[in-house]
Enzyme design. Structure first.
Site, PDB file in Angstrom:
ATOM      1  N   ASP A  52       0.837  -1.202   0.000  1.00  9.32           N
ATOM      2  CA  ASP A  52       0.000   0.000   0.000  1.00  9.32           C
ATOM      3  C   ASP A  52       0.873   1.255   0.000  1.00  9.32           C
ATOM      4  O   ASP A  52       0.367   2.376  -0.025  1.00  9.32           O
ATOM      5  CB  ASP A  52      -1.018  -0.016   1.152  1.00  9.32           C
ATOM      6  CG  ASP A  52      -0.373  -0.172   2.514  1.00  9.32           C
ATOM      7  OD1 ASP A  52       0.866  -0.234   2.590  1.00  9.32           O
ATOM      8  OD2 ASP A  52      -1.122  -0.235   3.512  1.00  9.32           O
ATOM      9  N   SER A  53       2.213   1.055  -0.029  1.00  8.23           N
ATOM     10  CA  SER A  53       3.131   2.179  -0.271  1.00  8.23           C
ATOM     11  C   SER A  53       2.875   2.752  -1.670  1.00  8.23           C
ATOM     12  O   SER A  53       3.365   3.842  -1.992  1.00  8.23           O
ATOM     13  CB  SER A  53       4.593   1.734  -0.134  1.00  8.23           C
ATOM     14  OG  SER A  53       4.827   0.546  -0.865  1.00  8.23           O
ATOM     15  N   ASP A  91      -0.998  -6.008  -0.107  1.00 12.17           N
ATOM     16  CA  ASP A  91      -1.494  -5.406   1.132  1.00 12.17           C
ATOM     17  C   ASP A  91      -3.009  -5.248   1.073  1.00 12.17           C
ATOM     18  O   ASP A  91      -3.539  -4.702   0.089  1.00 12.17           O
ATOM     19  CB  ASP A  91      -0.891  -4.002   1.315  1.00 12.17           C
ATOM     20  CG  ASP A  91       0.379  -4.025   2.140  1.00 12.17           C
ATOM     21  OD1 ASP A  91       0.473  -4.838   3.081  1.00 12.17           O
ATOM     22  OD2 ASP A  91       1.286  -3.230   1.833  1.00 12.17           O
ATOM     23  N   LYS A 121      -1.319  -9.425   2.722  1.00 10.93           N
ATOM     24  CA  LYS A 121      -0.560  -8.990   3.904  1.00 10.93           C
ATOM     25  C   LYS A 121      -1.433  -8.056   4.732  1.00 10.93           C
ATOM     26  O   LYS A 121      -2.177  -7.249   4.172  1.00 10.93           O
ATOM     27  CB  LYS A 121       0.736  -8.284   3.482  1.00 10.93           C
ATOM     28  CG  LYS A 121       1.533  -7.717   4.662  1.00 10.93           C
ATOM     29  CD  LYS A 121       2.972  -7.416   4.302  1.00 10.93           C
ATOM     30  CE  LYS A 121       3.231  -6.061   3.699  1.00 10.93           C
ATOM     31  NZ  LYS A 121       2.812  -4.910   4.533  1.00 10.93           N
ATOM     32  N   GLU A 123      -1.508  -5.644   8.548  1.00  9.72           N
ATOM     33  CA  GLU A 123      -0.742  -5.057   9.649  1.00  9.72           C
ATOM     34  C   GLU A 123      -1.441  -5.341  10.980  1.00  9.72           C
ATOM     35  O   GLU A 123      -2.652  -5.157  11.098  1.00  9.72           O
ATOM     36  CB  GLU A 123      -0.624  -3.538   9.449  1.00  9.72           C
ATOM     37  CG  GLU A 123       0.162  -3.163   8.209  1.00  9.72           C
ATOM     38  CD  GLU A 123       0.324  -1.655   8.035  1.00  9.72           C
ATOM     39  OE1 GLU A 123      -0.073  -0.882   8.925  1.00  9.72           O
ATOM     40  OE2 GLU A 123       0.860  -1.255   6.973  1.00  9.72           O
ATOM     41  N   GLU A 190       9.068  -4.318  10.541  1.00  5.31           N
ATOM     42  CA  GLU A 190       9.492  -3.006  10.015  1.00  5.31           C
ATOM     43  C   GLU A 190      10.037  -2.110  11.123  1.00  5.31           C
ATOM     44  O   GLU A 190       9.390  -1.887  12.153  1.00  5.31           O
ATOM     45  CB  GLU A 190       8.297  -2.320   9.311  1.00  5.31           C
ATOM     46  CG  GLU A 190       8.684  -0.956   8.738  1.00  5.31           C
ATOM     47  CD  GLU A 190       7.699  -0.402   7.713  1.00  5.31           C
ATOM     48  OE1 GLU A 190       6.736  -1.109   7.342  1.00  5.31           O
ATOM     49  OE2 GLU A 190       7.904   0.750   7.280  1.00  5.31           O
TER      50      GLU A 190
HETATM   51  O1  KIV Z   1       3.602  -1.122   1.623  1.00  5.48           O
HETATM   52  C1  KIV Z   1       4.783  -1.483   1.663  1.00  5.48           C
HETATM   53  O2  KIV Z   1       5.589  -1.186   0.775  1.00  5.48           O
HETATM   54  C2  KIV Z   1       5.212  -2.262   2.819  1.00  5.48           C
HETATM   55  C3  KIV Z   1       6.687  -2.486   2.981  1.00  5.48           C
HETATM   56  C4  KIV Z   1       7.331  -1.269   3.482  1.00  5.48           C
HETATM   57  C5  KIV Z   1       6.983  -3.674   3.815  1.00  5.48           C
HETATM   58  O3  KIV Z   1       4.430  -2.689   3.593  1.00  5.48           O
END
Ligand code: KIV
Length: 272
Positions: A52-53, A91, A121, A123, A190
């Site tokens: 989600d980056s 994510d 994924k 969190e 992280e």
């Molecule tokens: O969204 C992302 O890129 C991440 C990484 C920083 C692990 O969760």
């Protein structure tokens, strides 16, 4: 009907576990589009994270919170179309699983069905246990994410190193054990102290993938735009920059603009 078996051996959760068991480090990078994912996959990365980056590096938002489930599915399906070998994890974005486990399951199923990705994924630790269990029981592999969890940025207020205090470190270890017991196949750690990441990695049997978590984890992940030098303002201590594509791209575009203005492009050979 004939089935053509691919020559390329695809990465699976079993192979990732086997890598940990034999001490082979796991490589993971983000990608959000077809072209970049093709390059990353061909270069031999084990896991591609559609993170989600994307909210930051693709859409220009300050945080990961605004990106939607539909947008994540769009990015993920572009990546999946490119990938021949890597394991693709996506994510689940903020607001698409925190409500309850039914919402979480619905979001995970949409990602898997509509993008063709291999895993999701999420969190968090104990607080998302029920959702993780429900998604896993639907046959969807889940990667955990502990330590700095950017979806909770407004709870903490900063992107500083997490779990430096003993009570936070103990909670993180407990959360890692909970995620392992639920059946997660790996956990991202992280921005936590290297010593703590080492302890977690020794105390659980599933792979840990670090970002700013030191060398004693089972694998490493970076955001592709950061490690290629496309993003220029984000320079945390843990980031190793492998290229300066930002400068290369700017120089190429400057040359192109000049050639157009000078009426040098296109020339005779470049015309029909
Ligand atoms: O969204 C992302 O890129 C991440 C990484 C920083 C692990 O969760």
């Amino acid at each position: 009907m004939s089935i053509h078996k691919s020559e390329i051996k695809k990465i699976t959760t079993h192979q990732l576990q086997a890598m940990k068991d034999r001490g082979e480090k796991i490589s993971m990078l983000t990608a959000y589009d077809f072209s970049m994912a093709s390059l990353v996959d061909e270069a031999g990365v084990d896991i591609i994270l559609v993170g989600d980056s994307a909210s930051n590096v693709m859409a220009g938002h300050e945080t990961t919170l605004p990106i939607t489930l539909d947008q994540m599915i769009y990015h993920a399906s572009s990546v999946v179309r490119a990938v021949k070998r890597a394991f693709v994890v996506v994510d689940i974005p903020f607001g698409s699983y925190q409500g309850n486990s039914s919402e979480a399951l619905r979001s995970a199923i949409r990602i898997m069905k509509e993008s063709g990705a291999h895993s999701v994924k999420m969190e968090g630790g104990a607080e998302i246990k029920e959702s993780v269990t429900r998604i896993l029981s639907a046959g969807v592999p889940v990667m955990g994410h502990l330590g700095l969890t950017p979806q909770s940025i407004y709870k903490f207020g900063t992107y500083s190193v997490r779990a430096k205090e003993e009570d936070e470190a103990e909670k993180l270890i407990e959360d890692a054990k909970i995620l392992e017991a639920c059946g997660c196949y790996a956990i991202v750690l992280e921005k936590i102290p290297a010593k703590l990441a080492k302890r977690v990695t020794e105390e659980i049997n599933i792979p840990t993938i670090g970002i700013g978590a030191g060398p004693d984890v089972d694998g490493q992940v970076l955001v592709i735009h950061d490690m290629l030098g496309i993003t220029t303002e984000f320079k945390p201590r843990f980031l190793r920059q492998y290229a300066d594509l930002g400068t290369t791209i700017k120089e190429a575009v400057t040359s192109y603009v000049k050639d157009v203005k000078d009426k040098d492009f296109p020339n005779e050979k470049e015309s029909y």
